[in-house]
Motif scaffolding. Structure first.
Motif, PDB file in Angstrom:
ATOM      1  N   MET A  93       9.382  41.720  17.199  1.00 35.29           N
ATOM      2  CA  MET A  93       9.377  42.199  15.815  1.00 35.29           C
ATOM      3  C   MET A  93      10.741  41.950  15.191  1.00 35.29           C
ATOM      4  O   MET A  93      11.759  42.016  15.860  1.00 35.29           O
ATOM      5  CB  MET A  93       9.085  43.713  15.793  1.00 35.29           C
ATOM      6  CG  MET A  93       7.610  44.041  15.872  1.00 35.29           C
ATOM      7  SD  MET A  93       7.332  45.775  16.223  1.00 35.29           S
ATOM      8  CE  MET A  93       7.613  46.497  14.615  1.00 35.29           C
ATOM      9  N   ASP A  94      10.754  41.651  13.904  1.00 33.53           N
ATOM     10  CA  ASP A  94      12.058  41.431  13.272  1.00 33.53           C
ATOM     11  C   ASP A  94      12.745  42.765  13.006  1.00 33.53           C
ATOM     12  O   ASP A  94      12.116  43.818  12.950  1.00 33.53           O
ATOM     13  CB  ASP A  94      11.916  40.599  11.989  1.00 33.53           C
ATOM     14  CG  ASP A  94      11.014  41.242  10.982  1.00 33.53           C
ATOM     15  OD1 ASP A  94      11.289  42.395  10.630  1.00 33.53           O
ATOM     16  OD2 ASP A  94      10.027  40.608  10.545  1.00 33.53           O
ATOM     17  N   SER A  95      14.071  42.673  12.837  1.00 33.75           N
ATOM     18  CA  SER A  95      14.862  43.904  12.861  1.00 33.75           C
ATOM     19  C   SER A  95      14.568  44.798  11.661  1.00 33.75           C
ATOM     20  O   SER A  95      14.719  46.016  11.743  1.00 33.75           O
ATOM     21  CB  SER A  95      16.345  43.556  12.890  1.00 33.75           C
ATOM     22  OG  SER A  95      16.683  42.872  11.707  1.00 33.75           O
ATOM     23  N   GLN A  96      14.098  44.212  10.569  1.00 35.35           N
ATOM     24  CA  GLN A  96      13.788  45.051   9.402  1.00 35.35           C
ATOM     25  C   GLN A  96      12.615  45.986   9.696  1.00 35.35           C
ATOM     26  O   GLN A  96      12.659  47.189   9.404  1.00 35.35           O
ATOM     27  CB  GLN A  96      13.443  44.142   8.229  1.00 35.35           C
ATOM     28  CG  GLN A  96      13.707  44.800   6.891  1.00 35.35           C
ATOM     29  CD  GLN A  96      13.315  43.875   5.736  1.00 35.35           C
ATOM     30  OE1 GLN A  96      12.982  42.711   5.939  1.00 35.35           O
ATOM     31  NE2 GLN A  96      13.361  44.417   4.543  1.00 35.35           N
ATOM     32  N   LYS A  97      11.580  45.415  10.334  1.00 34.08           N
ATOM     33  CA  LYS A  97      10.407  46.229  10.691  1.00 34.08           C
ATOM     34  C   LYS A  97      10.800  47.307  11.701  1.00 34.08           C
ATOM     35  O   LYS A  97      10.333  48.448  11.627  1.00 34.08           O
ATOM     36  CB  LYS A  97       9.321  45.335  11.298  1.00 34.08           C
ATOM     37  CG  LYS A  97       8.370  44.747  10.287  1.00 34.08           C
ATOM     38  CD  LYS A  97       7.258  44.045  11.039  1.00 34.08           C
ATOM     39  CE  LYS A  97       6.269  43.410  10.091  1.00 34.08           C
ATOM     40  NZ  LYS A  97       5.321  42.549  10.825  1.00 34.08           N
ATOM     41  N   VAL A  98      11.659  46.902  12.664  1.00 33.92           N
ATOM     42  CA  VAL A  98      12.083  47.850  13.694  1.00 33.92           C
ATOM     43  C   VAL A  98      12.843  49.006  13.056  1.00 33.92           C
ATOM     44  O   VAL A  98      12.595  50.179  13.359  1.00 33.92           O
ATOM     45  CB  VAL A  98      12.948  47.138  14.754  1.00 33.92           C
ATOM     46  CG1 VAL A  98      13.532  48.143  15.725  1.00 33.92           C
ATOM     47  CG2 VAL A  98      12.123  46.117  15.499  1.00 33.92           C
TER      48      VAL A  98
ATOM     49  N   LEU B 250      11.076  47.543  20.995  1.00 34.41           N
ATOM     50  CA  LEU B 250      10.481  47.029  19.757  1.00 34.41           C
ATOM     51  C   LEU B 250      11.053  45.666  19.401  1.00 34.41           C
ATOM     52  O   LEU B 250      10.335  44.766  18.947  1.00 34.41           O
ATOM     53  CB  LEU B 250      10.726  48.010  18.610  1.00 34.41           C
ATOM     54  CG  LEU B 250       9.845  49.252  18.606  1.00 34.41           C
ATOM     55  CD1 LEU B 250      10.263  50.190  17.493  1.00 34.41           C
ATOM     56  CD2 LEU B 250       8.388  48.878  18.451  1.00 34.41           C
ATOM     57  N   MET B 251      12.388  45.489  19.623  1.00 34.25           N
ATOM     58  CA  MET B 251      13.013  44.203  19.301  1.00 34.25           C
ATOM     59  C   MET B 251      12.411  43.088  20.155  1.00 34.25           C
ATOM     60  O   MET B 251      12.211  41.969  19.688  1.00 34.25           O
ATOM     61  CB  MET B 251      14.523  44.268  19.554  1.00 34.25           C
ATOM     62  CG  MET B 251      15.270  45.177  18.587  1.00 34.25           C
ATOM     63  SD  MET B 251      15.153  44.670  16.889  1.00 34.25           S
ATOM     64  CE  MET B 251      16.531  43.555  16.767  1.00 34.25           C
TER      65      MET B 251
ATOM     66  N   GLY C  19      17.292  54.588  21.970  1.00 32.39           N
ATOM     67  CA  GLY C  19      17.827  53.274  22.290  1.00 32.39           C
ATOM     68  C   GLY C  19      16.800  52.411  23.000  1.00 32.39           C
ATOM     69  O   GLY C  19      16.616  51.235  22.669  1.00 32.39           O
ATOM     70  N   HIS C  20      16.113  53.055  23.953  1.00 36.44           N
ATOM     71  CA  HIS C  20      15.088  52.339  24.718  1.00 36.44           C
ATOM     72  C   HIS C  20      13.943  51.889  23.802  1.00 36.44           C
ATOM     73  O   HIS C  20      13.469  50.749  23.896  1.00 36.44           O
ATOM     74  CB  HIS C  20      14.571  53.262  25.815  1.00 36.44           C
ATOM     75  CG  HIS C  20      13.581  52.631  26.735  1.00 36.44           C
ATOM     76  ND1 HIS C  20      13.952  51.805  27.763  1.00 36.44           N
ATOM     77  CD2 HIS C  20      12.226  52.675  26.753  1.00 36.44           C
ATOM     78  CE1 HIS C  20      12.858  51.381  28.387  1.00 36.44           C
ATOM     79  NE2 HIS C  20      11.804  51.893  27.791  1.00 36.44           N
ATOM     80  N   VAL C  21      13.518  52.791  22.909  1.00 34.92           N
ATOM     81  CA  VAL C  21      12.430  52.460  21.981  1.00 34.92           C
ATOM     82  C   VAL C  21      12.821  51.260  21.129  1.00 34.92           C
ATOM     83  O   VAL C  21      12.045  50.310  20.953  1.00 34.92           O
ATOM     84  CB  VAL C  21      12.113  53.681  21.082  1.00 34.92           C
ATOM     85  CG1 VAL C  21      11.174  53.288  19.953  1.00 34.92           C
ATOM     86  CG2 VAL C  21      11.490  54.795  21.895  1.00 34.92           C
ATOM     87  N   ARG C  22      14.060  51.285  20.643  1.00 36.74           N
ATOM     88  CA  ARG C  22      14.529  50.208  19.776  1.00 36.74           C
ATOM     89  C   ARG C  22      14.553  48.861  20.507  1.00 36.74           C
ATOM     90  O   ARG C  22      14.067  47.845  19.991  1.00 36.74           O
ATOM     91  CB  ARG C  22      15.940  50.558  19.270  1.00 36.74           C
ATOM     92  CG  ARG C  22      16.383  49.712  18.130  1.00 36.74           C
ATOM     93  CD  ARG C  22      17.807  49.980  17.718  1.00 36.74           C
ATOM     94  NE  ARG C  22      18.205  48.900  16.838  1.00 36.74           N
ATOM     95  CZ  ARG C  22      17.869  48.825  15.552  1.00 36.74           C
ATOM     96  NH1 ARG C  22      17.168  49.779  15.001  1.00 36.74           N
ATOM     97  NH2 ARG C  22      18.226  47.783  14.829  1.00 36.74           N
ATOM     98  N   GLU C  23      15.085  48.894  21.742  1.00 37.10           N
ATOM     99  CA  GLU C  23      15.125  47.661  22.543  1.00 37.10           C
ATOM    100  C   GLU C  23      13.725  47.097  22.754  1.00 37.10           C
ATOM    101  O   GLU C  23      13.489  45.894  22.598  1.00 37.10           O
ATOM    102  CB  GLU C  23      15.737  47.973  23.914  1.00 37.10           C
ATOM    103  CG  GLU C  23      17.205  47.621  24.038  1.00 37.10           C
ATOM    104  CD  GLU C  23      17.756  48.132  25.349  1.00 37.10           C
ATOM    105  OE1 GLU C  23      17.105  47.935  26.380  1.00 37.10           O
ATOM    106  OE2 GLU C  23      18.845  48.749  25.321  1.00 37.10           O
TER     107      GLU C  23
END
Lengths: 134, 112
Positions: free
Chosen positions: B1-6, B29-30, B23-27
């Motif tokens: 996913m692109d960072s804007q959506k994340v 998703l990226m 942090g884990h969720v973000r990683e």
């Protein structure tokens, strides 16, 4: 829910259940006084009022009067007998059969029609308990 | 996913997770494939505040545990009148964390 977490919860719950049962048998006036805070606060019994009395009747071998007192008593008693042994056997054989069954039955219980039937049964049992004056 | 959506997802859903899980969720998703992003965005997380209100009102009957999807523990609480009120009072303090843990479990199941 991990295996060890579930098994320690079961162990703790069963240990306190047996302690409570022992206390209720050796000091009958304590349990006769009625410990349930729900009943003290509202004046009507909660859905699980009478379970201690039902389990005690079951221990005396009086299955019919135990059912009449509160049918939950038989469920609680059988869980208290079966689950500790199951946990110990699982731990010795280092398997997780109880955890698997627990997760499967959780997803079964969550299916809407099963959940609604059971909820109706619980409420019916509660109304019956209130009308019996537990 | 692109960072804007994340970033959008994180802004809308950060209250449903523990701080240390973000942090884990973000990683995750990226690194996530775009085909799964629609599944992630339609996930229905449980609100910890609602769980706390349910716990305060219906904790004695185990309704809070049913609400967050801990059906087994809900049945146990129902059969013991909220663990003779001891467990009910403990759960007033634990239920928000338990809700976030459940949300994280749901997120992980959707991602893998």
């Amino acid at each position: 829910m991990t295996r060890n977490k579930l098994y320690s919860i079961i162990g703790l719950a069963c240990a306190s259940g047996f302690l409570w049962l022992a206390a209720a048998s050796f000091f009958p006036h304590v349990s006769g006084f009625g410990i349930c805070p729900f009943k003290h606060a509202t004046g009507i019994p909660c859905p699980s009022c009478g379970v201690t009395r039902a389990v005690k009747l079951l221990l005396e071998g009086d299955l019919w009067h135990s059912l009449l007192m509160n049918p939950f008593g038989i469920i609680v008693a059988s869980l208290m007998v079966v689950l500790p042994f199951w946990c110990v056997i699982d731990l010795i054989r280092s398997r997780a059969t109880l955890l698997n069954i627990y997760q499967k039955s959780e997803s079964t219980l969550r299916r809407p029609w099963i959940a609604s039937v059971l909820a109706v049964l619980v409420v019916a049992n509660w109304i019956w308990g209130i009308s019996k004056g537990l | 996913m692109d960072s804007q959506k994340v970033d959008m997802f994180m802004m809308m859903n950060s209250k449903y997770f523990e701080a240390h899980q973000l942090g884990h969720v973000r990683e995750k998703l990226m690194a996530l494939d775009d085909s799964k992003s629609s599944i992630i965005q339609t996930l229905q997380f449980k609100d910890p505040t609602t769980a706390l209100i349910v716990s305060l009102l219906g904790g004695a009957l185990g309704i809070d545990r049913f609400y967050i999807g801990d059906t087994g523990l809900g049945v146990a609480k129902l059969l013991t009148c909220g663990g003779l009120y001891v467990w009910m009072i403990i759960d007033w303090f634990l239920i928000m964390g338990a809700t976030r843990e459940k949300n994280f479990e749901m997120f992980q199941q959707a991602v893998y």
